[in-house]
Scaffold this active site. Structure first.
Site, mmCIF file in Angstrom:
data_model
loop_
_atom_site.group_PDB
_atom_site.id
_atom_site.type_symbol
_atom_site.label_atom_id
_atom_site.label_comp_id
_atom_site.label_asym_id
_atom_site.label_seq_id
_atom_site.Cartn_x
_atom_site.Cartn_y
_atom_site.Cartn_z
ATOM 1 N N HIS A 159 5.899 2.205 -11.406
ATOM 2 C CA HIS A 159 5.451 1.317 -10.050
ATOM 3 C C HIS A 159 5.527 2.247 -8.761
ATOM 4 O O HIS A 159 6.487 2.179 -8.070
ATOM 5 C CB HIS A 159 6.606 0.422 -9.362
ATOM 6 C CG HIS A 159 5.928 -1.546 -9.516
ATOM 7 N ND1 HIS A 159 6.603 -2.682 -8.782
ATOM 8 C CD2 HIS A 159 5.191 -1.109 -9.022
ATOM 9 C CE1 HIS A 159 6.038 -2.886 -8.232
ATOM 10 N NE2 HIS A 159 4.487 -2.511 -8.371
ATOM 11 N N TYR A 186 8.705 -7.249 -5.870
ATOM 12 C CA TYR A 186 8.740 -8.461 -6.293
ATOM 13 C C TYR A 186 9.209 -9.900 -5.631
ATOM 14 O O TYR A 186 10.886 -10.780 -5.816
ATOM 15 C CB TYR A 186 7.729 -9.160 -7.178
ATOM 16 C CG TYR A 186 6.888 -8.566 -8.182
ATOM 17 C CD1 TYR A 186 5.930 -7.362 -6.931
ATOM 18 C CD2 TYR A 186 6.705 -8.581 -9.255
ATOM 19 C CE1 TYR A 186 4.906 -6.558 -7.670
ATOM 20 C CE2 TYR A 186 5.413 -8.231 -9.829
ATOM 21 C CZ TYR A 186 4.447 -7.048 -9.078
ATOM 22 O OH TYR A 186 3.344 -6.594 -9.598
#
Length: 330
Positions: free
Chosen positions: A139, A55
């Site tokens: 992830h 992010y």
């Protein structure tokens, strides 16, 4: 109120804060606004915060760490993710091609090896300014060049870190139903972060992921419950995003059909979406992302509203707008 994840001692609040937006997801967010969004989450009673190196190329972790620095460490739960290492990027430019409006001074490198997992966590702790994270998630393993490495190397590495007490719980975050189901059936994860696969609009997770989690005592962290924003308004139209793009005509008609039923029962679409997303017994927390404090507060207010009435859900099922096998929030 909190719920523990799997067989761990890590407990999360029913509503969580997703920190992708404060990593400049699609648009730049000023530092003070990012901090205010975290403050608003705390004021609303949220004590579970999720971030990732992905992010904003570490920006989300740095901002979240700073915003939580003055909070008592024992009063909140924090998760971050492994699988993408950040390395120098001499070419520079912008990271908008990856969805984040931030300078690309770094670039992502897939690494689900055991060494990569340990390095990723160490670097995340540095960016966060913390000495531990409570939950570590693999992830998007399905997007890596070698997904099997995540199962055969990354998960055992996280399992060892869990046994050593370095992390309190481990899991996987993904939107890929097949990959999530494999981890639910082939490993002993504490939690699965299920992205956009169990919403008021669509419930494919009922076909494998959620039953497997129930059988094995795995907790679900439900994210993407507004389908990228389509359900985050009283009346969805062509301007609202779906899966980070434009909504196909059939999807838009379905969302508007759900909104119409909600209106008949005096309930807003976002209120119903949040209530439904947390109603499955496997779901421990519904995680909502926001880069503005007002949006965080709004989601918390929707979540705190009374449970929508039973006739609303019955009508959605009768009209074919909701699967009849979905657990309902009443």
């Amino acid at each position: 109120m909190t719920l523990t994840l799997g067989s761990s001692a890590v407990a999360v609040t029913p509503l969580g804060f997703g920190a992708a937006s404060i990593g400049n997801l699609y648009r730049s967010v000023p530092d003070d606004q990012a901090s205010a969004a975290v403050d608003a989450a705390w004021a609303a009673g949220i004590r579970y915060f999720d971030t990732a190196p992905h992010y904003g190329l570490g920006l989300s972790e740095r901002r979240l760490g700073r915003a939580l620095a003055a909070r008592p460490r024992g009063e909140y739960v924090l998760s971050t993710k492994v699988g993408r290492l950040l390395v120098d990027n001499p070419d520079g430019g912008s990271d908008l091609d990856n969805g984040f409006d931030t300078p690309a001074r770094l670039r992502r490198v897939w690494d689900f090896t055991a060494d990569g997992v340990r390095r990723s966590l160490e670097e995340s702790l540095t960016r966060l300014g913390l000495d531990r994270v409570d939950l570590a998630l693999l992830h998007d393993p399905e997007e890596s060049p070698e997904p099997e490495v995540a199962l055969r190397q990354a998960y055992p590495a996280l399992d060892e870190l869990r046994r050593q007490g370095v992390v309190g719980a481990v899991g996987v975050g993904s939107k890929d139903a097949a990959m999530l189901t494999r981890f639910a059936t082939e490993t002993d994860v504490d939690a699965l972060m299920v992205a956009g696969r169990y919403t008021l609009l669509e419930q494919p997770a009922l076909d494998g992921i959620l039953p497997a989690c129930q059988r094995r005592g795995i907790s679900v962290l439900n994210v993407g419950v507004f389908n990228s924003g389509l359900l985050a308004t009283e009346w969805p139209d062509e301007s609202r995003p779906y899966e980070y793009g434009s909504a196909p005509a059939e999807i838009l008609r379905r969302a508007q059909g759900i909104a119409t039923v909600c209106r008949r029962h005096g309930v807003t679409l976002p209120q119903a979406a949040l209530a439904f997303a947390g109603a499955h017994p496997a779901v421990a927390s519904v995680v909502v992302g926001a880069g503005r404090p007002a949006h965080v507060t709004r989601s918390a207010e929707w979540s705190a509203l009374p449970t929508p009435p039973a006739p609303l859900w019955s009508e959605l099922v009768a009209e074919g707008l909701l699967r009849p096998d979905a657990p309902l929030p009443f």
